[in-house]
Design an enzyme around this catalytic site. Sequence first.
Site, short mmCIF file in Angstrom:
data_model
loop_
_atom_site.label_atom_id
_atom_site.label_comp_id
_atom_site.label_asym_id
_atom_site.label_seq_id
_atom_site.Cartn_x
_atom_site.Cartn_y
_atom_site.Cartn_z
CG PHE A 90 -29.89 15.33 -0.13
CD1 PHE A 90 -30.67 16.28 -0.78
CD2 PHE A 90 -30.05 14.00 -0.44
CE1 PHE A 90 -31.61 15.90 -1.72
CE2 PHE A 90 -30.99 13.61 -1.39
CZ PHE A 90 -31.77 14.56 -2.03
CG ASP A 161 -23.94 11.08 3.86
OD1 ASP A 161 -23.36 11.01 2.76
OD2 ASP A 161 -25.13 11.41 3.98
CG HIS A 164 -21.20 16.08 -0.37
ND1 HIS A 164 -21.69 17.12 0.41
CD2 HIS A 164 -22.27 15.57 -1.01
CE1 HIS A 164 -23.00 17.21 0.27
NE2 HIS A 164 -23.38 16.28 -0.58
CD GLN A 187 -27.28 13.38 -8.31
OE1 GLN A 187 -26.25 13.88 -7.81
NE2 GLN A 187 -28.08 14.08 -9.09
CE LYS A 190 -23.95 13.30 -4.08
NZ LYS A 190 -25.28 13.62 -4.62
NE ARG A 223 -30.18 -17.48 -5.47
CZ ARG A 223 -30.59 -17.69 -6.73
NH1 ARG A 223 -30.99 -16.66 -7.47
NH2 ARG A 223 -30.61 -18.90 -7.21
CE1 TYR A 230 -33.98 -18.83 -7.60
CE2 TYR A 230 -34.50 -21.19 -7.77
CZ TYR A 230 -34.19 -19.96 -8.37
OH TYR A 230 -34.10 -19.86 -9.74
NE ARG A 240 -28.43 -8.70 -8.15
CZ ARG A 240 -29.54 -9.34 -7.84
NH1 ARG A 240 -29.67 -9.92 -6.65
NH2 ARG A 240 -30.53 -9.44 -8.71
#
Length: 392
Positions: A90, A161, A164, A187, A190, A223, A230, A240
């Site tokens: 993919f 990767d 899968h 996703q 999956k 951060r 900050y 996140r």
Amino acid sequence: MNSVSRQHPIFPAWPQFDDEERGALARALEQGQWWRMGGGEVDSFDREFAAYHGAGNSLAVTNGTHALELALQVLGVGPGTEVIVPAFTFISSSQAAQRLGAVAVPVDVDPDTYCIDVDAAEAAITPRTRAIMPVHMAGHFADMDRLAKLSAASGVPLIQDAAHAHGARWAGKRVGELDSIAAFSFQNGKLMTAGEGGAVIFPEGEKYDELYEKAFLRHSCGRPRTDRRYLHGTSGSNFRMNEFTAAVLRAQLGRLDSQIDTRELRAPLLASLLAEIPGVVPQGRDARVERNPHYMAMFRIPGIDEHRRNEIVDALIERGIPAFAAFRAIYRSEGFWETAAPDLTVDELARRCPNTEAIYSDCIWLHHRTLLGTEQQMHEIATIVGDTLAAV
């Protein structure tokens, strides 16, 4: 095209959920903090997902593509560097590198397992290579023994990767017990899902602990966790995961093993039945793969072209089989050439990747929910595939 009239098989639905997911969502809602810096679901999921895969740390992120991008970035991938990727995958595998300004270098795959060809990867290494990205295609491990030796000899790190490969095992080791970072996707299609989501896992050890801390900073806009002024320590983005996604994934993780057990029973039967059909060649399996979660049931029909393959896929869908055309060779998509592409033509890459050229044209895959069906349904699938090939 002739059609054979039969009743369509009814496979288990996907995604699967029950009161575990409902309760998890309510738990996340009622804690009153819905982002990871205030709630507890993402932190809990990270601990559980790392432990499940034998990793030192897990970092939950927004999606699998971001997981790859973050993993590449902490290893120094950026403009002026190269990342070796399989040509059959993919396109997120290459785009994660390209979005960082690195050149994605496609190499050929093994004609039996459809995973990266280690010899081709070795031949593609240059002084600019910063990572080799094996893809565990359909849940089947790439040859991690040879890749580990190549990485050690060349000094080029691996990034698995594992989009899968949730719950996979190679030669006695889980994904997180292999000496490389790995990236996962959650996703909608999956093996465990909250619609979207991803994770990067880091093996145990001081080196990987440092990379995890770098990744945490970059996934949270640079951060530090306790910052109140900050004082962003590095560049980054907001990758996140939110608390609701993590809560659902904790429930999904709880049923993953039993689903893999079922697929591991059904997949060999289906493969053996498909292999009896003249012209059909199922994806192979390396004996060192101890546990394959089977994200796809893949098979080839060598000798057919892309047009006929697509007709067969359409006919299988009409007969109730959740069938799909295989991934295109990444260099045969326009998006691959938009930025940070190699200084080669499509034809030149095609000549270097003959196995990829064949597989992307003649391969079909079935959604893993088919492998959650009954033993009788494996026979029904094979019958429908055989009838379809005879009719199309």
